[in-house]
Design a protein around this motif. Sequence first.
Motif, mmCIF file in Angstrom:
data_model
loop_
_atom_site.group_PDB
_atom_site.id
_atom_site.type_symbol
_atom_site.label_atom_id
_atom_site.label_comp_id
_atom_site.label_asym_id
_atom_site.label_seq_id
_atom_site.Cartn_x
_atom_site.Cartn_y
_atom_site.Cartn_z
ATOM 1 N N MET A 1 0.813 -1.192 0.000
ATOM 2 C CA MET A 1 0.000 0.000 0.000
ATOM 3 C C MET A 1 0.860 1.260 0.000
ATOM 4 O O MET A 1 0.504 2.233 -0.638
ATOM 5 C CB MET A 1 -0.908 -0.055 1.231
ATOM 6 C CG MET A 1 -2.044 0.899 1.169
ATOM 7 S SD MET A 1 -3.178 0.388 -0.116
ATOM 8 C CE MET A 1 -4.486 1.455 0.198
ATOM 9 N N ARG A 2 1.972 1.225 0.727
ATOM 10 C CA ARG A 2 2.852 2.392 0.771
ATOM 11 C C ARG A 2 3.449 2.696 -0.607
ATOM 12 O O ARG A 2 3.683 3.835 -0.935
ATOM 13 C CB ARG A 2 3.978 2.157 1.778
ATOM 14 C CG ARG A 2 3.514 2.193 3.204
ATOM 15 C CD ARG A 2 4.668 1.967 4.107
ATOM 16 N NE ARG A 2 5.004 3.242 4.731
ATOM 17 C CZ ARG A 2 6.052 3.438 5.472
ATOM 18 N NH1 ARG A 2 6.906 2.468 5.686
ATOM 19 N NH2 ARG A 2 6.275 4.603 6.020
ATOM 20 N N LEU A 3 3.707 1.671 -1.394
ATOM 21 C CA LEU A 3 4.303 1.834 -2.719
ATOM 22 C C LEU A 3 3.352 2.605 -3.644
ATOM 23 O O LEU A 3 3.779 3.498 -4.381
ATOM 24 C CB LEU A 3 4.643 0.465 -3.305
ATOM 25 C CG LEU A 3 5.448 0.473 -4.599
ATOM 26 C CD1 LEU A 3 6.763 1.208 -4.406
ATOM 27 C CD2 LEU A 3 5.705 -0.943 -5.064
ATOM 28 N N LYS A 4 2.060 2.276 -3.596
ATOM 29 C CA LYS A 4 1.081 2.978 -4.427
ATOM 30 C C LYS A 4 0.992 4.452 -4.024
ATOM 31 O O LYS A 4 0.906 5.334 -4.869
ATOM 32 C CB LYS A 4 -0.294 2.331 -4.300
ATOM 33 C CG LYS A 4 -0.432 1.039 -5.035
ATOM 34 C CD LYS A 4 -1.854 0.537 -4.940
ATOM 35 C CE LYS A 4 -2.013 -0.762 -5.706
ATOM 36 N NZ LYS A 4 -3.393 -1.241 -5.655
ATOM 37 N N LYS A 5 1.026 4.703 -2.738
ATOM 38 C CA LYS A 5 0.943 6.079 -2.247
ATOM 39 C C LYS A 5 2.180 6.884 -2.662
ATOM 40 O O LYS A 5 2.074 8.031 -3.081
ATOM 41 C CB LYS A 5 0.802 6.080 -0.720
ATOM 42 C CG LYS A 5 0.486 7.424 -0.140
ATOM 43 C CD LYS A 5 0.219 7.334 1.340
ATOM 44 C CE LYS A 5 -0.150 8.671 1.890
ATOM 45 N NZ LYS A 5 -0.416 8.621 3.326
ATOM 46 N N ALA A 6 3.347 6.263 -2.577
ATOM 47 C CA ALA A 6 4.591 6.926 -2.975
ATOM 48 C C ALA A 6 4.585 7.235 -4.468
ATOM 49 O O ALA A 6 5.008 8.309 -4.894
ATOM 50 C CB ALA A 6 5.798 6.063 -2.610
ATOM 51 N N ARG A 7 4.101 6.308 -5.290
ATOM 52 C CA ARG A 7 4.009 6.547 -6.740
ATOM 53 C C ARG A 7 3.057 7.697 -7.038
ATOM 54 O O ARG A 7 3.328 8.538 -7.886
ATOM 55 C CB ARG A 7 3.513 5.291 -7.456
ATOM 56 C CG ARG A 7 4.549 4.262 -7.651
ATOM 57 C CD ARG A 7 3.998 3.141 -8.482
ATOM 58 N NE ARG A 7 4.884 2.010 -8.451
ATOM 59 C CZ ARG A 7 4.562 0.804 -8.843
ATOM 60 N NH1 ARG A 7 3.354 0.566 -9.301
ATOM 61 N NH2 ARG A 7 5.439 -0.173 -8.794
ATOM 62 N N ARG A 8 1.920 7.690 -6.344
ATOM 63 C CA ARG A 8 0.928 8.734 -6.552
ATOM 64 C C ARG A 8 1.499 10.107 -6.188
ATOM 65 O O ARG A 8 1.309 11.085 -6.908
ATOM 66 C CB ARG A 8 -0.304 8.426 -5.700
ATOM 67 C CG ARG A 8 -1.561 9.018 -6.267
ATOM 68 C CD ARG A 8 -2.812 8.595 -5.523
ATOM 69 N NE ARG A 8 -3.058 7.173 -5.663
ATOM 70 C CZ ARG A 8 -3.529 6.386 -4.700
ATOM 71 N NH1 ARG A 8 -3.793 6.888 -3.511
ATOM 72 N NH2 ARG A 8 -3.735 5.116 -4.908
ATOM 73 N N VAL A 9 2.214 10.197 -5.096
ATOM 74 C CA VAL A 9 2.821 11.454 -4.669
ATOM 75 C C VAL A 9 3.868 11.911 -5.682
ATOM 76 O O VAL A 9 3.928 13.084 -6.055
ATOM 77 C CB VAL A 9 3.432 11.315 -3.249
ATOM 78 C CG1 VAL A 9 4.308 12.508 -2.918
ATOM 79 C CG2 VAL A 9 2.332 11.152 -2.219
ATOM 80 N N ARG A 10 4.696 10.980 -6.162
ATOM 81 C CA ARG A 10 5.713 11.326 -7.173
ATOM 82 C C ARG A 10 5.050 11.797 -8.470
ATOM 83 O O ARG A 10 5.508 12.746 -9.106
ATOM 84 C CB ARG A 10 6.636 10.142 -7.441
ATOM 85 C CG ARG A 10 7.708 9.966 -6.406
ATOM 86 C CD ARG A 10 8.789 9.022 -6.890
ATOM 87 N NE ARG A 10 8.233 7.739 -7.249
ATOM 88 C CZ ARG A 10 8.544 6.585 -6.673
ATOM 89 N NH1 ARG A 10 9.441 6.552 -5.713
ATOM 90 N NH2 ARG A 10 7.985 5.461 -7.058
ATOM 91 N N LEU A 11 3.977 11.118 -8.856
ATOM 92 C CA LEU A 11 3.270 11.505 -10.075
ATOM 93 C C LEU A 11 2.668 12.906 -9.940
ATOM 94 O O LEU A 11 2.774 13.730 -10.852
ATOM 95 C CB LEU A 11 2.169 10.489 -10.396
ATOM 96 C CG LEU A 11 1.360 10.761 -11.661
ATOM 97 C CD1 LEU A 11 2.259 10.703 -12.891
ATOM 98 C CD2 LEU A 11 0.216 9.779 -11.787
ATOM 99 N N LEU A 12 2.048 13.202 -8.812
ATOM 100 C CA LEU A 12 1.486 14.531 -8.578
ATOM 101 C C LEU A 12 2.577 15.594 -8.534
ATOM 102 O O LEU A 12 2.403 16.697 -9.066
ATOM 103 C CB LEU A 12 0.671 14.548 -7.286
ATOM 104 C CG LEU A 12 -0.677 13.828 -7.339
ATOM 105 C CD1 LEU A 12 -1.318 13.787 -5.965
ATOM 106 C CD2 LEU A 12 -1.600 14.493 -8.338
ATOM 107 N N LEU A 13 3.693 15.290 -7.915
ATOM 108 C CA LEU A 13 4.817 16.220 -7.864
ATOM 109 C C LEU A 13 5.365 16.486 -9.261
ATOM 110 O O LEU A 13 5.634 17.638 -9.632
ATOM 111 C CB LEU A 13 5.918 15.651 -6.961
ATOM 112 C CG LEU A 13 6.675 16.652 -6.106
ATOM 113 C CD1 LEU A 13 5.753 17.148 -5.019
ATOM 114 C CD2 LEU A 13 7.911 16.035 -5.560
ATOM 115 N N PHE A 14 5.515 15.431 -10.049
ATOM 116 C CA PHE A 14 5.998 15.563 -11.426
ATOM 117 C C PHE A 14 5.021 16.400 -12.261
ATOM 118 O O PHE A 14 5.434 17.276 -13.032
ATOM 119 C CB PHE A 14 6.197 14.181 -12.060
ATOM 120 C CG PHE A 14 6.625 14.243 -13.489
ATOM 121 C CD1 PHE A 14 7.927 14.592 -13.825
ATOM 122 C CD2 PHE A 14 5.726 13.961 -14.520
ATOM 123 C CE1 PHE A 14 8.327 14.661 -15.155
ATOM 124 C CE2 PHE A 14 6.117 14.028 -15.840
ATOM 125 C CZ PHE A 14 7.410 14.376 -16.162
#
Length: 142
Positions: A1-14
């Motif tokens: 679950m943490r991996l999906k959240k980290a990807r989502r945060v990176r995608l939003l930041l990008f």
Amino acid sequence: MRLKKARRVRLLLFAALSLALATGLMGYALRDGIEYYRTPSQVLSDIPSSSEVFRLGGLVERGSLVRSPGGEIRFRVTDGAASIPVQFSGIPPDLFGEGRGVIAKGRIAAGEFMASEILAKHDETYVPRALAGSAPSGQGTR
């Protein structure tokens, strides 16, 4: 679950950084393309230097238009409160005339605006020639 959240945060930041970069590049590209015109009152209240090129906008004062045989045109631009003499050498646009809107690009020299380019403004009451006879009074082609 943490991996999906980290990807989502990176995608939003990008996405946010990409949007900021695109906005910055568009602003940089348009910095010279945005030109507003000044009215005669604004020019006379804060006279620009003789090296500054700017746009002067207003109406061609009635009775001030003088055309010389050499192609030089002299007229006054007014905003109703103040007027500035303008000198232009060249062929004016078809819509140019006394009492009509004009935007002139140039610079001030010895109290006179030396225009390198003039643009005629048209009014918003355009009526096609086919309907000009049936137009309400005060409207029609010019």
